[in-house]
Scaffold this motif. Sequence first.
Motif, mmCIF file in Angstrom:
data_model
loop_
_atom_site.group_PDB
_atom_site.id
_atom_site.type_symbol
_atom_site.label_atom_id
_atom_site.label_comp_id
_atom_site.label_asym_id
_atom_site.label_seq_id
_atom_site.Cartn_x
_atom_site.Cartn_y
_atom_site.Cartn_z
ATOM 1 N N HIS A 58 0.833 -1.208 0.000
ATOM 2 C CA HIS A 58 0.000 0.000 0.000
ATOM 3 C C HIS A 58 0.862 1.249 0.000
ATOM 4 O O HIS A 58 0.655 2.177 0.782
ATOM 5 C CB HIS A 58 -0.950 0.014 1.203
ATOM 6 N N ALA A 59 1.860 1.238 -0.872
ATOM 7 C CA ALA A 59 2.806 2.347 -0.918
ATOM 8 C C ALA A 59 3.003 2.808 -2.356
ATOM 9 O O ALA A 59 2.952 2.001 -3.290
ATOM 10 C CB ALA A 59 4.142 1.909 -0.328
ATOM 11 N N LYS A 102 -1.888 13.840 -2.892
ATOM 12 C CA LYS A 102 -1.388 13.150 -1.703
ATOM 13 C C LYS A 102 -2.524 12.894 -0.715
ATOM 14 O O LYS A 102 -2.662 11.791 -0.178
ATOM 15 C CB LYS A 102 -0.273 13.953 -1.037
ATOM 16 N N ALA A 103 -3.346 13.915 -0.500
ATOM 17 C CA ALA A 103 -4.472 13.770 0.433
ATOM 18 C C ALA A 103 -5.415 12.653 -0.025
ATOM 19 O O ALA A 103 -5.885 11.852 0.782
ATOM 20 C CB ALA A 103 -5.221 15.093 0.567
ATOM 21 N N LEU A 105 -4.699 10.046 -1.927
ATOM 22 C CA LEU A 105 -4.055 8.746 -1.769
ATOM 23 C C LEU A 105 -4.059 8.305 -0.302
ATOM 24 O O LEU A 105 -4.375 7.154 0.018
ATOM 25 C CB LEU A 105 -2.616 8.801 -2.302
ATOM 26 N N VAL A 106 -3.698 9.226 0.574
ATOM 27 C CA VAL A 106 -3.658 8.908 2.006
ATOM 28 C C VAL A 106 -5.055 8.517 2.488
ATOM 29 O O VAL A 106 -5.222 7.546 3.229
ATOM 30 C CB VAL A 106 -3.084 10.098 2.818
ATOM 31 N N ALA A 107 -6.058 9.240 2.013
ATOM 32 C CA ALA A 107 -7.442 8.941 2.399
ATOM 33 C C ALA A 107 -7.845 7.542 1.934
ATOM 34 O O ALA A 107 -8.678 6.885 2.550
ATOM 35 C CB ALA A 107 -8.390 9.992 1.817
ATOM 36 N N TRP A 110 -3.214 4.709 1.163
ATOM 37 C CA TRP A 110 -1.875 4.568 0.601
ATOM 38 C C TRP A 110 -0.860 5.368 1.408
ATOM 39 O O TRP A 110 -1.177 6.408 1.960
ATOM 40 C CB TRP A 110 -1.855 5.054 -0.850
ATOM 41 N N ARG A 111 0.356 4.847 1.431
ATOM 42 C CA ARG A 111 1.473 5.616 1.983
ATOM 43 C C ARG A 111 2.203 6.242 0.805
ATOM 44 O O ARG A 111 2.339 5.614 -0.248
ATOM 45 C CB ARG A 111 2.408 4.721 2.784
ATOM 46 N N VAL A 112 2.644 7.470 0.972
ATOM 47 C CA VAL A 112 3.195 8.230 -0.151
ATOM 48 C C VAL A 112 4.605 8.724 0.162
ATOM 49 O O VAL A 112 4.840 9.307 1.216
ATOM 50 C CB VAL A 112 2.301 9.457 -0.473
ATOM 51 N N LYS A 138 2.172 0.651 8.791
ATOM 52 C CA LYS A 138 1.342 1.629 9.492
ATOM 53 C C LYS A 138 0.874 1.107 10.818
ATOM 54 O O LYS A 138 0.554 -0.045 10.951
ATOM 55 C CB LYS A 138 0.150 2.033 8.625
#
Length: 138
Positions: A58-59, A102-103, A105-107, A110-112, A138
Motif C-alpha cells: 500500500h505504498a 497526496k491527500a 491517496l492517504v485517504a 496509501w502511503r506516499v 502503518k
Amino acid sequence: MVDKISEARRSWNMSRIRSHDTGPEIFVRKLVYALGYRFRLSAVDLPGKPDLVFRRRHAVIFIHGCFWHQHAACVDGSRPSSNSQYWEPKLRSNIERDLRVKAALVAAGWRVLVVWECETKKPEQLIPRVRDFLEARK
Ligand SMILES: [Zn+2]
C-alpha cells in the motif's frame, strides 16, 4: 536578487518538463529494483498516477522534478525571477495539485513517498530513505 547561477540549470529543467521516463525516474526505478522491490509503473487508476506502485505494501513513490514541483529549500525549486506572471500560477497550481493528490491517496489508505530529483544525486542517502519507507508498517 537575480538568480544567474540557476539559469543554466533551469533551462535544463525546462527541457524535461512533462517528458516521460526522465533520467531521475529511470534512476529511482533501477535503484528500487536493485534493492529487491517489485512494483508497477504509472498506475492510471490511482490519483496523480504515481510513478512506482507497491500494491501489497500500500505504498506509492512519486519522483518529482525540483523546479516543476517547487522543492522547498532547494536551489532548483526557486521561482524564476523573470516572467513571474507566467510562472506563478502554473507553479502554484502544481503545488496545489500535489497536495490534493497526496491527500486523496492517504485517504484511500496509501502511503506516499516523494523522491526529489536532487535526491537522486545522493543515492547513499536516498537508499535508506526508500528502504525505511517501504519497510514501514502503518
Ligand atoms: Zn530539490
